[in-house]
Design an enzyme around this catalytic site. Structure first.
Site, PDB file in Angstrom:
ATOM      1  N   ASP A   7       0.853  -1.191   0.000  1.00  0.00           N
ATOM      2  CA  ASP A   7       0.000   0.000   0.000  1.00  0.00           C
ATOM      3  C   ASP A   7       0.889   1.241   0.000  1.00  0.00           C
ATOM      4  O   ASP A   7       1.720   1.415   0.887  1.00  0.00           O
ATOM      5  CB  ASP A   7      -0.887  -0.015   1.247  1.00  0.00           C
ATOM      6  CG  ASP A   7      -2.018   1.011   1.176  1.00  0.00           C
ATOM      7  OD1 ASP A   7      -1.806   2.084   0.572  1.00  0.00           O
ATOM      8  OD2 ASP A   7      -3.090   0.747   1.732  1.00  0.00           O
TER       9      ASP A   7
ATOM     10  N   LYS B  80      -1.359   9.699   0.298  1.00  0.00           N
ATOM     11  CA  LYS B  80      -1.582  11.011   0.911  1.00  0.00           C
ATOM     12  C   LYS B  80      -0.451  11.316   1.882  1.00  0.00           C
ATOM     13  O   LYS B  80      -0.051  10.466   2.674  1.00  0.00           O
ATOM     14  CB  LYS B  80      -2.924  11.040   1.639  1.00  0.00           C
ATOM     15  CG  LYS B  80      -4.125  10.931   0.701  1.00  0.00           C
ATOM     16  CD  LYS B  80      -5.432  10.996   1.463  1.00  0.00           C
ATOM     17  CE  LYS B  80      -6.617  10.885   0.503  1.00  0.00           C
ATOM     18  NZ  LYS B  80      -7.927  10.914   1.219  1.00  0.00           N
TER      19      LYS B  80
ATOM     20  N   ASP C 198       4.171   0.278  -8.066  1.00  0.00           N
ATOM     21  CA  ASP C 198       3.710   0.968  -9.279  1.00  0.00           C
ATOM     22  C   ASP C 198       3.356   2.425  -8.965  1.00  0.00           C
ATOM     23  O   ASP C 198       2.662   3.073  -9.745  1.00  0.00           O
ATOM     24  CB  ASP C 198       2.513   0.247  -9.903  1.00  0.00           C
ATOM     25  CG  ASP C 198       1.288   0.238  -9.003  1.00  0.00           C
ATOM     26  OD1 ASP C 198       1.437   0.481  -7.783  1.00  0.00           O
ATOM     27  OD2 ASP C 198       0.174  -0.012  -9.508  1.00  0.00           O
TER      28      ASP C 198
END
Length: 234
Positions: A140, A144, A176
């Site tokens: 993950d 932000k 990615d």
């Protein structure tokens, strides 16, 4: 759960997690995998060091994959690399169930799975010098800025991971998300326990052992790049 540092809160409740547990709905087949195959492939987290020679009934180099998702890459790797044993860690139940069904279908003997927080598994269940390789593919990105501290690739984490590696052990990272790739590179280049396998500041071409998964193909169609990083324990 928040990030409060209230001293009345137990330490394990204050820890910043690098994942959000989104269980979703398991299919009947995935639920059956837990009922029928967990005793064979699963390791229940107990907070004590594992005897992996006993778990696999042999001595062999061991590869850890953190956050294996639906298990597609781990299933392929373990099938094409029978000389090594694989340890998968994932918190998402449906993905764990899917992988166990794939492993059972080919009667795999070289994979064991944790459904638990990878940091706790590394800290408490994997002894120093255990791992020949560790893989963290597409974690993950927490894109932000206020969430960047939740990224698993942090100085403290990679320092601890290095202690679990065998001499010259390999760490393979892939993402990615370009800002996360830059963050990974910055953290790893500053880590004294690791050296870039391709030379300082270098990304790697995609190695043959990392297959292109459904997740990756979807991202490539959307125009995403992919960055691989290879580091050896210094």
């Amino acid at each position: 759960m928040n990030d409060s540092t209230d001293h009345d809160t137990p330490e394990y409740m204050r820890r910043i997690r690098s994942f959000v547990l989104r269980e979703g709905r398991m299919t009947p087949a995935q639920q059956r995998a837990f009922d029928e195959h967990w005793a064979r492939f699963g390791i229940d987290y107990g907070g004590t060091a594992q005897d992996f020679d006993a778990r696999y009934d042999r001595q062999a180099p061991r590869v850890l994959e953190i956050g294996f998702g639906n298990g597609e890459a781990l299933a392929w790797a373990s099938e094409h690399d029978l000389a090594r044993d694989y340890i998968g860690v994932e918190v998402h139940g449906p993905g764990v169930g899917r992988l166990m069904n794939a492993l059972a279908a080919r009667d795999a003997a070289n994979v064991r799975i944790y459904k638990h927080d990878a940091v706790e598994v590394l800290e408490h269940e994997i002894l120093p010098g255990t791992l020949a390789e560790a893989r963290i593919w597409f974690p993950d990105p927490w894109h932000k800025k206020r969430h960047n501290k939740r990224r698993i690739i942090q100085p403290e984490f990679v320092a601890m991971l290095a202690t679990r590696m065998a001499p010259d052990g390999l760490l393979h990272l892939a993402t990615d998300w370009e800002p996360y790739a830059q963050h990974m590179l910055e953290v790893m280049e500053a880590a004294p326990a690791w050296r870039n396998a391709l030379g300082p500041g270098q990304y790697a071409e995609k190695p043959a052992w990392r297959i292109e998964t459904h997740f990756e193909r979807r991202g490539l169609k959307l125009g995403h790049g992919v960055w691989d990083l290879l580091y050896r324990k210094a």
